[in-house]
Design a protein around this motif. Structure first.
Motif, PDB file in Angstrom:
ATOM      1  N   ASN A  95       0.857  -1.188   0.000  1.00 20.04           N
ATOM      2  CA  ASN A  95       0.000   0.000   0.000  1.00 20.04           C
ATOM      3  C   ASN A  95       0.889   1.232   0.000  1.00 20.04           C
ATOM      4  O   ASN A  95       1.485   1.580   1.013  1.00 20.04           O
ATOM      5  CB  ASN A  95      -0.904  -0.017   1.237  1.00 20.04           C
ATOM      6  N   ASN A  96       0.974   1.895  -1.153  1.00 21.41           N
ATOM      7  CA  ASN A  96       1.803   3.095  -1.266  1.00 21.41           C
ATOM      8  C   ASN A  96       0.949   4.361  -1.286  1.00 21.41           C
ATOM      9  O   ASN A  96       1.358   5.384  -1.808  1.00 21.41           O
ATOM     10  CB  ASN A  96       2.710   3.021  -2.499  1.00 21.41           C
ATOM     11  N   SER A  97      -0.243   4.282  -0.688  1.00 19.48           N
ATOM     12  CA  SER A  97      -1.112   5.460  -0.593  1.00 19.48           C
ATOM     13  C   SER A  97      -0.458   6.506   0.284  1.00 19.48           C
ATOM     14  O   SER A  97       0.354   6.197   1.151  1.00 19.48           O
ATOM     15  CB  SER A  97      -2.465   5.082   0.003  1.00 19.48           C
ATOM     16  N   ALA A  98      -0.881   7.746   0.080  1.00 19.62           N
ATOM     17  CA  ALA A  98      -0.329   8.851   0.864  1.00 19.62           C
ATOM     18  C   ALA A  98      -1.324   9.241   1.968  1.00 19.62           C
ATOM     19  O   ALA A  98      -1.668   8.418   2.794  1.00 19.62           O
ATOM     20  CB  ALA A  98      -0.008  10.014  -0.062  1.00 19.62           C
ATOM     21  N   ALA A  99      -1.796  10.447   1.936  1.00 16.61           N
ATOM     22  CA  ALA A  99      -2.655  10.991   2.996  1.00 16.61           C
ATOM     23  C   ALA A  99      -3.945  10.194   3.173  1.00 16.61           C
ATOM     24  O   ALA A  99      -4.545   9.737   2.204  1.00 16.61           O
ATOM     25  CB  ALA A  99      -2.995  12.448   2.677  1.00 16.61           C
ATOM     26  N   GLY A 100      -4.321  10.009   4.418  1.00 22.59           N
ATOM     27  CA  GLY A 100      -5.595   9.366   4.728  1.00 22.59           C
ATOM     28  C   GLY A 100      -5.614   7.869   4.541  1.00 22.59           C
ATOM     29  O   GLY A 100      -6.685   7.259   4.501  1.00 22.59           O
ATOM     30  N   LYS A 101      -4.468   7.246   4.451  1.00 22.64           N
ATOM     31  CA  LYS A 101      -4.352   5.801   4.236  1.00 22.64           C
ATOM     32  C   LYS A 101      -4.963   5.047   5.419  1.00 22.64           C
ATOM     33  O   LYS A 101      -4.617   5.290   6.564  1.00 22.64           O
ATOM     34  CB  LYS A 101      -2.874   5.470   4.058  1.00 22.64           C
ATOM     35  N   THR A 102      -5.901   4.108   5.115  1.00 24.46           N
ATOM     36  CA  THR A 102      -6.543   3.320   6.175  1.00 24.46           C
ATOM     37  C   THR A 102      -6.043   1.880   6.222  1.00 24.46           C
ATOM     38  O   THR A 102      -6.207   1.215   7.228  1.00 24.46           O
ATOM     39  CB  THR A 102      -8.069   3.264   5.975  1.00 24.46           C
ATOM     40  N   GLY A 103      -5.497   1.388   5.120  1.00 22.06           N
ATOM     41  CA  GLY A 103      -5.096  -0.015   5.024  1.00 22.06           C
ATOM     42  C   GLY A 103      -6.169  -0.890   4.407  1.00 22.06           C
ATOM     43  O   GLY A 103      -5.914  -2.024   4.028  1.00 22.06           O
ATOM     44  N   ASP A 104      -7.405  -0.377   4.317  1.00 24.55           N
ATOM     45  CA  ASP A 104      -8.522  -1.147   3.771  1.00 24.55           C
ATOM     46  C   ASP A 104      -8.440  -1.253   2.251  1.00 24.55           C
ATOM     47  O   ASP A 104      -7.759  -0.462   1.594  1.00 24.55           O
ATOM     48  CB  ASP A 104      -9.858  -0.496   4.161  1.00 24.55           C
ATOM     49  N   ILE A 105      -9.176  -2.234   1.703  1.00 21.04           N
ATOM     50  CA  ILE A 105      -9.260  -2.431   0.255  1.00 21.04           C
ATOM     51  C   ILE A 105     -10.705  -2.259  -0.184  1.00 21.04           C
ATOM     52  O   ILE A 105     -11.633  -2.801   0.435  1.00 21.04           O
ATOM     53  CB  ILE A 105      -8.717  -3.816  -0.149  1.00 21.04           C
ATOM     54  N   LEU A 106     -10.895  -1.502  -1.261  1.00 22.00           N
ATOM     55  CA  LEU A 106     -12.218  -1.172  -1.797  1.00 22.00           C
ATOM     56  C   LEU A 106     -12.428  -1.788  -3.169  1.00 22.00           C
ATOM     57  O   LEU A 106     -11.478  -1.919  -3.944  1.00 22.00           O
ATOM     58  CB  LEU A 106     -12.363   0.350  -1.939  1.00 22.00           C
ATOM     59  N   PHE A 107     -13.694  -2.126  -3.475  1.00 22.22           N
ATOM     60  CA  PHE A 107     -14.068  -2.592  -4.819  1.00 22.22           C
ATOM     61  C   PHE A 107     -15.071  -1.608  -5.413  1.00 22.22           C
ATOM     62  O   PHE A 107     -15.980  -1.147  -4.721  1.00 22.22           O
ATOM     63  CB  PHE A 107     -14.767  -3.950  -4.775  1.00 22.22           C
ATOM     64  N   THR A 108     -14.921  -1.353  -6.709  1.00 22.75           N
ATOM     65  CA  THR A 108     -15.895  -0.601  -7.494  1.00 22.75           C
ATOM     66  C   THR A 108     -16.122  -1.361  -8.789  1.00 22.75           C
ATOM     67  O   THR A 108     -15.154  -1.709  -9.482  1.00 22.75           O
ATOM     68  CB  THR A 108     -15.385   0.817  -7.813  1.00 22.75           C
ATOM     69  N   THR A 109     -17.388  -1.644  -9.104  1.00 20.42           N
ATOM     70  CA  THR A 109     -17.694  -2.337 -10.359  1.00 20.42           C
ATOM     71  C   THR A 109     -18.060  -1.318 -11.423  1.00 20.42           C
ATOM     72  O   THR A 109     -18.564  -0.235 -11.126  1.00 20.42           O
ATOM     73  CB  THR A 109     -18.852  -3.340 -10.183  1.00 20.42           C
ATOM     74  N   THR A 110     -17.782  -1.675 -12.670  1.00 21.54           N
ATOM     75  CA  THR A 110     -18.188  -0.830 -13.792  1.00 21.54           C
ATOM     76  C   THR A 110     -18.893  -1.698 -14.828  1.00 21.54           C
ATOM     77  O   THR A 110     -18.532  -2.854 -15.032  1.00 21.54           O
ATOM     78  CB  THR A 110     -16.979  -0.125 -14.447  1.00 21.54           C
ATOM     79  N   GLY A 111     -19.913  -1.127 -15.437  1.00 17.56           N
ATOM     80  CA  GLY A 111     -20.650  -1.818 -16.481  1.00 17.56           C
ATOM     81  C   GLY A 111     -21.562  -2.912 -15.969  1.00 17.56           C
ATOM     82  O   GLY A 111     -21.911  -3.829 -16.716  1.00 17.56           O
ATOM     83  N   ALA A 112     -21.977  -2.834 -14.702  1.00 16.49           N
ATOM     84  CA  ALA A 112     -22.794  -3.895 -14.104  1.00 16.49           C
ATOM     85  C   ALA A 112     -24.238  -3.817 -14.589  1.00 16.49           C
ATOM     86  O   ALA A 112     -24.886  -2.786 -14.483  1.00 16.49           O
ATOM     87  CB  ALA A 112     -22.753  -3.810 -12.584  1.00 16.49           C
ATOM     88  N   ALA A 113     -24.721  -4.920 -15.141  1.00 18.20           N
ATOM     89  CA  ALA A 113     -26.126  -5.069 -15.533  1.00 18.20           C
ATOM     90  C   ALA A 113     -26.678  -6.281 -14.782  1.00 18.20           C
ATOM     91  O   ALA A 113     -25.926  -7.062 -14.190  1.00 18.20           O
ATOM     92  CB  ALA A 113     -26.244  -5.265 -17.041  1.00 18.20           C
ATOM     93  N   SER A 114     -27.968  -6.453 -14.829  1.00 16.50           N
ATOM     94  CA  SER A 114     -28.595  -7.559 -14.111  1.00 16.50           C
ATOM     95  C   SER A 114     -28.038  -8.904 -14.575  1.00 16.50           C
ATOM     96  O   SER A 114     -27.979  -9.186 -15.765  1.00 16.50           O
ATOM     97  CB  SER A 114     -30.110  -7.514 -14.322  1.00 16.50           C
ATOM     98  N   GLY A 115     -27.587  -9.717 -13.604  1.00 14.63           N
ATOM     99  CA  GLY A 115     -27.037 -11.032 -13.915  1.00 14.63           C
ATOM    100  C   GLY A 115     -25.535 -11.073 -14.098  1.00 14.63           C
ATOM    101  O   GLY A 115     -24.940 -12.149 -14.151  1.00 14.63           O
TER     102      GLY A 115
END
Length: 135
Positions: free
Chosen positions: A101-121
């Motif tokens: 984790n080479n994040s700078a300010a506000g680093k929490t250590g957590d990991i986040l997911f974001t999906t793109t192009g999600a449709a039903s199914g």
């Protein structure tokens, strides 16, 4: 209705955590969802110190018709990797000790997911192997 998601801790040992995540979308998708909360991982059994971060050593995944952006949480999130839609792979970073984790300010250590192009199914299944770090 919301996406049908699961998070499963397969192993949470002194040095390594292995976690599995799935999503079957109803087209809602996910945006900046905390998938790895380091404060919820077990403490170091020898020192009692809390887990404060992880190094990503392996990501095994399959995506169906949607992509997933995986990031370290910080004031400005830091991209770990982008999993493309309709793809499967085994991203093995163990040869060079993993992605820290080479994040700078506000680093929490957590990991986040974001999906793109999600449709039903649309769906994903992701297994992450993480090396734990302690504060």
């Amino acid at each position: 209705m919301a996406d049908l998601v699961t998070s499963q801790t397969i192993q949470d040992g002194a040095k390594v955590a292995i976690m599995k995540f799935t999503n079957v979308s109803d087209s809602t998708g996910e945006s900046g969802v905390v998938k790895v909360d380091v404060s919820a991982l077990n403490s170091d059994p020898l020192t009692g110190k809390a887990c404060t971060g992880v190094v990503v050593s392996r990501i095994q995944f399959v995506t169906y018709k949607m992509a997933v952006k995986i990031e370290f949480d910080a004031t400005t999130n830091t991209l770990i990797t982008y999993l493309p839609e309709d793809y499967s792979d085994d991203l093995d970073y163990r040869d060079f000790s993993g992605i820290p984790n080479n994040s700078a300010a506000g680093k929490t250590g957590d990991i986040l997911f974001t999906t793109t192009g999600a449709a039903s199914g649309d769906a994903y299944s992701i297994v992450m192997t993480l090396n734990k770090t302690y504060g």
